[in-house]
Design a protein around this motif. Structure first.
Motif, PDB file in Angstrom:
ATOM      1  N   UNK A  83     -20.859  -6.348  20.489  1.00 32.73           N
ATOM      2  CA  UNK A  83     -20.957  -6.781  19.082  1.00 32.73           C
ATOM      3  C   UNK A  83     -20.573  -5.678  18.090  1.00 32.73           C
ATOM      4  N   UNK A  84     -20.938  -4.444  18.382  1.00 35.91           N
ATOM      5  CA  UNK A  84     -20.597  -3.352  17.456  1.00 35.91           C
ATOM      6  C   UNK A  84     -19.083  -3.140  17.368  1.00 35.91           C
ATOM      7  N   UNK A  85     -18.344  -3.469  18.426  1.00 35.59           N
ATOM      8  CA  UNK A  85     -16.884  -3.348  18.392  1.00 35.59           C
ATOM      9  C   UNK A  85     -16.286  -4.295  17.367  1.00 35.59           C
ATOM     10  N   UNK A  86     -16.755  -5.543  17.372  1.00 39.19           N
ATOM     11  CA  UNK A  86     -16.186  -6.522  16.445  1.00 39.19           C
ATOM     12  C   UNK A  86     -16.716  -6.308  15.027  1.00 39.19           C
ATOM     13  N   UNK A  87     -17.949  -5.829  14.899  1.00 35.00           N
ATOM     14  CA  UNK A  87     -18.456  -5.528  13.556  1.00 35.00           C
ATOM     15  C   UNK A  87     -17.667  -4.379  12.928  1.00 35.00           C
ATOM     16  N   UNK A  88     -17.382  -3.357  13.705  1.00 33.54           N
ATOM     17  CA  UNK A  88     -16.578  -2.242  13.189  1.00 33.54           C
ATOM     18  C   UNK A  88     -15.166  -2.713  12.851  1.00 33.54           C
ATOM     19  N   UNK A  89     -14.587  -3.550  13.694  1.00 33.27           N
ATOM     20  CA  UNK A  89     -13.258  -4.093  13.414  1.00 33.27           C
ATOM     21  C   UNK A  89     -13.251  -4.927  12.145  1.00 33.27           C
TER      22      UNK A  89
END
Length: 136
Positions: A83-89
């Motif tokens: 989830x943190x990958x897509x939030x950062x993206x």
């Protein structure tokens, strides 16, 4: 699987993808990617486009934001991102769209696009002109 370990490496640009870290829990529906998972390229692009649309046309932008959110959730669901990958993206894409929307950046970009368009039209007219046809 998606939340397991998601906060442990927050911001680690070389964090392996979830299906590498948790091979016993991953059921891939898409081909394996050989780059790192942080941030999500798909989320970055989707949210950059969605926010740019939102700034120009509210209805289209809201629809695009919903589609970007679904795409981002799907990337987590299929095990290619935390989830943190897509939030950062999403944050990166939205920030890029907002930066390019600022008038100090937008005006020169519009001027460059106009000049490029005129150049393209001139070259295309020359290359596509039929022999024996008089110029318009």
């Amino acid at each position: 699987m998606a939340l397991e370990g998601a906060g442990d490496d927050l911001g680690d640009a070389e964090r392996p993808r979830p299906y590498v870290t948790h091979p016993h829990a991953a059921h891939l529906f898409i081909p394996v990617s050989h780059d790192f998972s942080f941030p999500s390229d798909h989320a970055t692009a989707a949210f950059a486009i969605a926010v740019a649309l939102l700034l120009r046309h509210r209805r289209a932008g809201i629809l695009a934001l919903a589609m970007a959110a679904v795409l981002s959730l799907a990337r987590v669901a299929v095990g290619t991102h935390y989830p943190s990958d897509v939030l950062a993206g999403a944050a990166l894409g939205a920030a890029a769209a907002l930066l390019l929307w600022h008038p100090a950046v937008r005006r020169p970009l519009h001027a460059l696009a106009d000049r490029s368009g005129r150049l393209y039209e001139a070259v295309a007219d020359r290359l596509l002109r039929r022999p024996g046809a008089s110029p318009a």
